[in-house]
Motif scaffolding. Structure first.
Motif, PDB file in Angstrom:
ATOM      1  N   LYS A 118       3.063 -27.275   5.654  1.00 30.13           N
ATOM      2  CA  LYS A 118       3.795 -26.111   5.118  1.00 30.13           C
ATOM      3  C   LYS A 118       4.294 -26.454   3.726  1.00 30.13           C
ATOM      4  N   GLY A 119       3.925 -25.607   2.737  1.00 26.17           N
ATOM      5  CA  GLY A 119       4.345 -25.814   1.363  1.00 26.17           C
ATOM      6  C   GLY A 119       5.465 -24.877   0.962  1.00 26.17           C
ATOM      7  N   ARG A 120       5.798 -24.873  -0.346  1.00 30.42           N
ATOM      8  CA  ARG A 120       6.856 -23.998  -0.856  1.00 30.42           C
ATOM      9  C   ARG A 120       6.463 -22.538  -0.780  1.00 30.42           C
ATOM     10  N   VAL A 121       5.179 -22.283  -0.969  1.00 26.07           N
ATOM     11  CA  VAL A 121       4.693 -20.904  -0.907  1.00 26.07           C
ATOM     12  C   VAL A 121       3.568 -20.833   0.107  1.00 26.07           C
ATOM     13  N   GLY A 122       3.356 -19.650   0.620  1.00 23.20           N
ATOM     14  CA  GLY A 122       2.293 -19.447   1.585  1.00 23.20           C
ATOM     15  C   GLY A 122       2.740 -19.770   3.002  1.00 23.20           C
ATOM     16  N   SER A 123       1.842 -19.545   3.930  1.00 23.51           N
ATOM     17  CA  SER A 123       2.136 -19.743   5.342  1.00 23.51           C
ATOM     18  C   SER A 123       1.765 -21.152   5.789  1.00 23.51           C
ATOM     19  N   GLU A 124       2.213 -21.501   6.986  1.00 25.11           N
ATOM     20  CA  GLU A 124       1.892 -22.817   7.547  1.00 25.11           C
ATOM     21  C   GLU A 124       0.420 -22.890   7.917  1.00 25.11           C
ATOM     22  N   GLN A 125      -0.198 -24.010   7.636  1.00 22.43           N
ATOM     23  CA  GLN A 125      -1.614 -24.217   7.925  1.00 22.43           C
ATOM     24  C   GLN A 125      -1.764 -25.277   9.010  1.00 22.43           C
ATOM     25  N   ARG A 126      -2.783 -25.093   9.864  1.00 25.44           N
ATOM     26  CA  ARG A 126      -3.000 -25.991  11.004  1.00 25.44           C
ATOM     27  C   ARG A 126      -4.392 -26.615  10.914  1.00 25.44           C
ATOM     28  N   SER A 127      -4.464 -27.896  11.217  1.00 25.55           N
ATOM     29  CA  SER A 127      -5.747 -28.607  11.171  1.00 25.55           C
ATOM     30  C   SER A 127      -6.543 -28.367  12.442  1.00 25.55           C
ATOM     31  N   ASN A 128      -7.768 -28.843  12.440  1.00 29.69           N
ATOM     32  CA  ASN A 128      -8.583 -28.808  13.658  1.00 29.69           C
ATOM     33  C   ASN A 128      -8.066 -29.851  14.652  1.00 29.69           C
ATOM     34  N   TRP A 153      -3.462 -29.873   0.336  1.00 25.32           N
ATOM     35  CA  TRP A 153      -3.263 -29.706  -1.102  1.00 25.32           C
ATOM     36  C   TRP A 153      -2.473 -28.428  -1.354  1.00 25.32           C
ATOM     37  N   GLY A 154      -1.600 -28.493  -2.363  1.00 23.44           N
ATOM     38  CA  GLY A 154      -0.779 -27.350  -2.714  1.00 23.44           C
ATOM     39  C   GLY A 154       0.444 -27.803  -3.478  1.00 23.44           C
ATOM     40  N   SER A 155       1.318 -26.877  -3.757  1.00 25.28           N
ATOM     41  CA  SER A 155       2.531 -27.207  -4.495  1.00 25.28           C
ATOM     42  C   SER A 155       3.481 -27.984  -3.594  1.00 25.28           C
ATOM     43  N   PRO A 156       3.822 -29.203  -3.997  1.00 29.01           N
ATOM     44  CA  PRO A 156       4.754 -29.989  -3.183  1.00 29.01           C
ATOM     45  C   PRO A 156       6.177 -29.444  -3.331  1.00 29.01           C
ATOM     46  N   PRO A 157       7.077 -29.860  -2.417  1.00 28.26           N
ATOM     47  CA  PRO A 157       6.797 -30.777  -1.302  1.00 28.26           C
ATOM     48  C   PRO A 157       6.093 -30.072  -0.149  1.00 28.26           C
ATOM     49  N   ARG A 180      -1.645 -23.261 -17.489  1.00 31.66           N
ATOM     50  CA  ARG A 180      -0.804 -22.365 -16.709  1.00 31.66           C
ATOM     51  C   ARG A 180      -0.315 -23.098 -15.464  1.00 31.66           C
ATOM     52  N   ILE A 181       0.904 -22.794 -15.064  1.00 29.33           N
ATOM     53  CA  ILE A 181       1.506 -23.431 -13.889  1.00 29.33           C
ATOM     54  C   ILE A 181       1.689 -22.366 -12.811  1.00 29.33           C
ATOM     55  N   GLN A 182       1.217 -22.660 -11.618  1.00 31.50           N
ATOM     56  CA  GLN A 182       1.339 -21.728 -10.497  1.00 31.50           C
ATOM     57  C   GLN A 182       1.864 -22.449  -9.264  1.00 31.50           C
ATOM     58  N   LYS A 183       2.553 -21.682  -8.443  1.00 28.50           N
ATOM     59  CA  LYS A 183       2.969 -22.178  -7.135  1.00 28.50           C
ATOM     60  C   LYS A 183       1.817 -21.930  -6.167  1.00 28.50           C
ATOM     61  N   LEU A 184       1.072 -22.979  -5.871  1.00 24.70           N
ATOM     62  CA  LEU A 184      -0.119 -22.842  -5.046  1.00 24.70           C
ATOM     63  C   LEU A 184       0.222 -22.986  -3.574  1.00 24.70           C
ATOM     64  N   PRO A 185      -0.305 -22.115  -2.726  1.00 25.82           N
ATOM     65  CA  PRO A 185      -0.084 -22.278  -1.282  1.00 25.82           C
ATOM     66  C   PRO A 185      -0.828 -23.498  -0.758  1.00 25.82           C
ATOM     67  N   VAL A 186      -0.340 -24.027   0.325  1.00 19.39           N
ATOM     68  CA  VAL A 186      -0.941 -25.227   0.892  1.00 19.39           C
ATOM     69  C   VAL A 186      -2.294 -24.884   1.509  1.00 19.39           C
ATOM     70  N   SER A 187      -3.222 -25.831   1.420  1.00 17.38           N
ATOM     71  CA  SER A 187      -4.551 -25.643   1.994  1.00 17.38           C
ATOM     72  C   SER A 187      -4.572 -26.078   3.452  1.00 17.38           C
ATOM     73  N   LYS A 188      -5.676 -25.825   4.134  1.00 16.00           N
ATOM     74  CA  LYS A 188      -5.827 -26.259   5.515  1.00 16.00           C
ATOM     75  C   LYS A 188      -5.904 -27.782   5.554  1.00 16.00           C
ATOM     76  N   PRO A 189      -5.033 -28.430   6.323  1.00 12.63           N
ATOM     77  CA  PRO A 189      -5.034 -29.908   6.328  1.00 12.63           C
ATOM     78  C   PRO A 189      -6.239 -30.475   7.063  1.00 12.63           C
ATOM     79  N   THR A 190      -6.579 -31.682   6.684  1.00 11.77           N
ATOM     80  CA  THR A 190      -7.652 -32.432   7.336  1.00 11.77           C
ATOM     81  C   THR A 190      -7.077 -33.708   7.931  1.00 11.77           C
ATOM     82  N   VAL A 191      -7.691 -34.180   9.020  1.00 11.37           N
ATOM     83  CA  VAL A 191      -7.235 -35.376   9.724  1.00 11.37           C
ATOM     84  C   VAL A 191      -8.273 -36.471   9.539  1.00 11.37           C
TER      85      VAL A 191
END
Length: 368
Positions: free
Chosen positions: A214-224, A168-172, A134-145
């Motif tokens: 920020k990915g194609r779907v979901g909200s913007e995620q911010r790192s620590n 991680w998530g659906s690019p770009p 199955r193919i899904q548009k995954l929201p971006v995860s919380k980034p790590t530095v």
């Protein structure tokens, strides 16, 4: 009797089936849209069984279509749609997993992993497993530095270092770097890339940084927030990694020429102490003073000996000349012959040869 025969046949078939390699694969999987997925398919190699063929089949409109085949002639991708983004493992025996990159929405389907072996009795054994992808548009995860440097987030000045933001998530996925400000001011945007690069880090680069994804779907995620510190190369600094280690001033001495100096900077190392540049108030070493004094004494003694030798030789020379002259004068007075006496005396000094020629003559005659 018939029941007994059936049981014996079923037992024989069970033994044969248990001796064959068995494929293992999940029933369904989910892949990220525009991302990559690995569909696992493995088996335990059995003694006497040789892998002959591997096939991956996709069901299209209820019809199976072979997209990959591996046989004695090599690997073959049967569909142009999958060329350049499909790969099947072959490094590890028993692993024939399918790697599919840049997933599109129409890649969702039922995938069949099929393996054929040559059995010890010469027959071929075929096993397959069906996986629902199955193919899904995954929201971006919380980034790590992270940072690729062994120093961690505390580095010496002048070092080339980078801070990497990963999610991680659906690019770009769009990455943005920010630097915190004092007095609760808005953060400053410093880069629009996933990697923040410092070509030559300086103390002014120190501060608190964070990134957003920020990915194609979901909200913007911010790192620590990470605290990035650049220390002066002259000051001790600590390595902030898994095994913290304190680095003190380097043991190797390096020299730098200062244009204000009138002479070239020198490096002197005494028992592990490193000093650079000209030093004031440092005299000659003791062994040099002793050596110079000894040489001076030897020169003075040699000169005195030469002078003494020349004086002694000259006095002896004068005494011998006077003595000989006196002796020859008396001898000449007692002689009645009219001949002339000429004496040549050679004397030798300490450094050169001197020749003395004396002529003694008389004027006596037989005339009255």
């Amino acid at each position: 009797m018939e029941v007994l025969l059936d049981l014996m046949l079923l037992s024989h078939l069970t033994v044969i089936a248990c001796g064959h390699p068995i494929l293992e694969a999940p029933e369904n999987m989910t892949g990220p849209w525009k991302g990559d997925v690995n569909i696992p398919c493995t088996y335990h190699p059995q003694k006497g069984y040789t892998q002959v063929m591997v096939r991956w089949v996709v069901r299209r409109d209820s019809d199976p279509v072979t997209i990959f085949q591996r046989d004695s002639s090599g690997d073959h991708i049967q569909q142009a749609k999958y060329r350049g983004r499909l790969h099947v493992s072959q490094e590890v025996p028993g692993v024939v997993s399918l790697q599919l990159n840049s997933l599109a929405m129409d890649d969702r389907s039922h995938y069949t992993c099929e393996v054929t072996w040559q059995a010890p009795d010469g027959n071929q054994v075929i096993r397959d497993k069906i996986i629902d992808l199955r193919i899904q548009k995954l929201p971006v995860s919380k980034p790590t530095v992270t940072t690729g440097s062994g120093y961690g987030f505390t580095v010496p000045q002048g070092m080339r270092i980078s801070l990497q933001c990963q999610a991680w998530g659906s690019p770009p996925i769009i990455y943005v770097w920010y630097k915190e400000q004092d007095n609760n001011q808005e953060p400053i945007k410093v880069a629009d890339l996933s990697t923040l690069l410092f070509q030559s880090a300086v103390v002014a680069d120190s501060g608190s940084y964070f990134c957003t994804a920020k990915g194609r779907v979901g909200s913007e995620q911010r790192s620590n927030i990470v605290k990035f510190v650049v220390k002066d190369s002259l000051d001790p600094f600590e390595i902030t990694n898994d095994t913290p280690t304190t680095i003190k001033s380097p043991m190797k001495a390096t020299s730098t020429l200062n244009p204000s100096w009138n002479q070239t900077a020198k490096i002197n190392v005494y028992f592990g102490e490193t000093t650079a540049g000209p030093k004031k108030g440092r005299g000659l070493p003791m062994f040099a003073i002793i050596l110079i004094t000894s040489l001076c004494c030897m020169v003075v003694i040699t000169m005195a000996f030469i002078i003494h030798c020349r004086k002694t030789s000259q006095q002896k020379h004068d005494y011998e000349v006077n003595r000989l002259l006196g002796h020859w004068v008396h001898a000449g007075e007692g002689s009645n012959s009219g001949e002339t006496m000429r004496v040549t005396i050679f004397t030798t000094g300490c450094s050169s040869d001197n020749q003395v020629s004396l002529a003694v003559g008389n004027d006596y005659s037989d005339e009255s």
